[in-house]
Motif scaffolding. Structure first.
Motif, short mmCIF file in Angstrom:
data_model
loop_
_atom_site.label_atom_id
_atom_site.label_comp_id
_atom_site.label_asym_id
_atom_site.label_seq_id
_atom_site.Cartn_x
_atom_site.Cartn_y
_atom_site.Cartn_z
N ASP A 237 0.89 -1.11 0.09
CA ASP A 237 0.15 -0.11 -0.05
C ASP A 237 0.84 1.26 0.14
N ARG A 238 2.25 1.24 -0.13
CA ARG A 238 3.02 2.25 -0.16
C ARG A 238 2.73 3.23 -1.19
N HIS A 239 2.63 4.36 -1.21
CA HIS A 239 2.38 5.59 -2.05
C HIS A 239 3.93 5.97 -2.52
N PHE A 240 4.21 5.78 -3.69
CA PHE A 240 5.48 5.94 -4.31
C PHE A 240 5.49 7.16 -5.34
N SER A 241 6.44 7.99 -4.84
CA SER A 241 6.48 9.33 -5.73
C SER A 241 7.31 9.02 -6.93
N THR A 242 6.59 8.94 -8.31
CA THR A 242 7.32 8.55 -9.43
C THR A 242 7.87 9.58 -10.27
N THR A 243 7.58 10.84 -9.81
CA THR A 243 7.81 12.10 -10.62
C THR A 243 9.18 12.36 -10.32
N GLU A 244 9.89 12.96 -11.29
CA GLU A 244 11.28 13.23 -11.10
C GLU A 244 11.50 14.55 -10.80
N ALA A 245 12.78 14.68 -10.60
CA ALA A 245 13.53 16.01 -10.32
C ALA A 245 13.01 17.22 -9.53
N GLU A 246 12.16 18.06 -9.98
CA GLU A 246 11.59 19.20 -9.65
C GLU A 246 10.58 18.69 -8.49
N SER A 247 9.62 18.10 -8.84
CA SER A 247 8.52 17.48 -7.94
C SER A 247 8.86 16.94 -6.57
N SER A 248 10.07 16.03 -6.89
CA SER A 248 10.49 15.11 -5.84
C SER A 248 11.12 16.12 -4.95
N GLU A 249 11.92 17.05 -5.52
CA GLU A 249 12.90 17.98 -4.57
C GLU A 249 11.88 18.95 -3.89
N ARG A 250 10.66 19.30 -4.36
CA ARG A 250 9.79 20.14 -3.57
C ARG A 250 9.34 19.42 -2.35
N GLU A 251 9.11 18.14 -2.53
CA GLU A 251 8.52 17.25 -1.47
C GLU A 251 9.64 17.31 -0.36
N ILE A 252 10.93 16.94 -0.65
CA ILE A 252 12.03 17.06 0.34
C ILE A 252 12.37 18.16 0.89
N VAL A 253 12.42 19.50 0.17
CA VAL A 253 12.51 20.53 0.80
C VAL A 253 11.62 20.98 1.69
N GLY A 254 10.22 20.39 1.45
CA GLY A 254 9.21 20.62 2.21
C GLY A 254 9.37 20.08 3.63
N PHE A 255 9.89 18.80 3.76
CA PHE A 255 10.11 17.97 4.66
C PHE A 255 11.17 18.89 5.57
N PHE A 256 12.23 19.38 4.78
CA PHE A 256 13.11 20.16 5.70
C PHE A 256 12.72 21.31 6.29
N THR A 257 11.89 21.92 5.52
CA THR A 257 11.20 23.34 6.07
C THR A 257 10.54 23.21 7.37
N GLU A 258 9.85 22.00 7.29
CA GLU A 258 8.89 21.81 8.53
C GLU A 258 9.86 21.20 9.74
N GLY A 259 11.34 21.08 9.70
CA GLY A 259 11.85 20.50 10.65
C GLY A 259 12.71 19.37 10.45
N GLY A 260 12.40 18.53 9.30
CA GLY A 260 13.08 17.35 9.07
C GLY A 260 14.37 17.30 8.59
N ASP A 261 15.16 16.12 9.25
CA ASP A 261 16.38 16.19 8.42
C ASP A 261 16.98 14.65 8.60
N LEU A 262 17.98 14.22 8.16
CA LEU A 262 18.65 13.11 8.42
C LEU A 262 19.12 12.94 9.92
N ALA A 263 19.13 11.92 10.65
CA ALA A 263 19.59 11.91 11.98
C ALA A 263 21.10 11.65 12.10
N TYR A 264 21.72 11.33 13.27
CA TYR A 264 22.98 10.89 13.61
C TYR A 264 23.68 11.76 14.33
N LEU A 265 23.61 13.05 14.28
CA LEU A 265 24.47 14.14 14.94
C LEU A 265 23.84 14.48 16.17
#
Length: 246
Positions: free
Chosen positions: A218-246
């Motif tokens: 049931d996973r929703h997979f973003s099949t769009t390329e480049a700009e669309s995917s980048e906007r989604e990830i930028v939105g995640f960062f903007t809301e405070g998201g990031d990769l962990a480890y530090l």
């Protein structure tokens, strides 16, 4: 975005990469998949990721501080080998002079694996995960994972200066690149702000194959390329998201 997968065909070290506090520098010809989920479903999300790769094994690395070198016990049958190394710096914990590292692998995501991976989900820099083929050489995994030992020791020994923060980010980039060269797909957790989950890295030439394996159920997979995917990830960062480890 909860429950979704965002495919990033090429890791952009100087665009999106600059927004991530966990990685600094180029990863080379590398793709990334952002597995997003709600915090209470994180363990299930990780299990689904592993189940997507038939015939693969989950490889784990962990490290902890120790006052003395400790040999592995017979109970550690699932551990390929364990070693303790002297720490380069002893600024904060001089009584803990050793970094004790363990390496293990799991054929499935059963109770043993889940118990072992609970600390990984706490975002401590002393843990790392990767997915590899069932016949992968464990020593190749340890060769990559050992690069995280300095990252772990620095995180405990030194103040959080800008310079040392950059060293740790570069260590993670080196680990990710080395793991991929060794034939593994390293996994880095997200920091739970605002979503949980993890990012899987793989060679760019494997992007389509890995995308097909992840796009199950049931996973929703973003099949769009480049700009669309980048906007989604930028939105995640903007809301405070990031990769962990530090």
């Amino acid at each position: 975005m909860a429950g979704g997968v965002i495919g990033q065909r090429s890791w952009d070290a100087f665009g999106l990469g600059d927004r991530s506090s966990a990685i600094e520098g180029s990863l080379g010809n590398v793709s990334a998949f952002w597995m997003l989920c709600d915090p209470d479903g994180e363990m299930d999300c990780l299990g689904e990721t592993l189940a997507s790769f038939t015939g693969h094994r989950l490889f784990a690395w962990s490290s902890r501080l120790s006052a003395e070198a400790v040999a592995p016990s017979e109970a550690d049958a699932h551990v390929y080998f364990r070693r303790s190394i002297k720490r380069a710096g002893l600024k904060k914990f001089p009584q803990m002079s050793f970094v004790e590292s363990s390496y293990s692998s799991y054929l499935d995501f059963g109770s043993e694996a889940q118990e072992a991976l609970k600390p990984f989900l706490s975002r401590n820099s002393g843990y790392a995960l990767g997915i590899g083929s069932s016949d992968a050489d464990p020593e190749r995994w340890t060769g990559a994972a050992q690069l995280m030992e300095d990252h772990f020791s620095l995180a405990y020994d030194f103040e959080n200066t800008v310079e040392l923060e950059a060293v740790r980010r570069k260590s993670v980039a080196l680990y990710v690149s080395a793991a991929i060269v060794m034939g593994f797909m390293p996994i880095i957790p997200l920091n739970r702000h605002p979503l949980s989950g993890h990012v899987i890295f793989c060679p760019a030439e494997s992007y389509d194959r890995v995308a097909g394996e992840l796009a199950v159920g049931d996973r929703h997979f973003s099949t769009t390329e480049a700009e669309s995917s980048e906007r989604e990830i930028v939105g995640f960062f903007t809301e405070g998201g990031d990769l962990a480890y530090l």
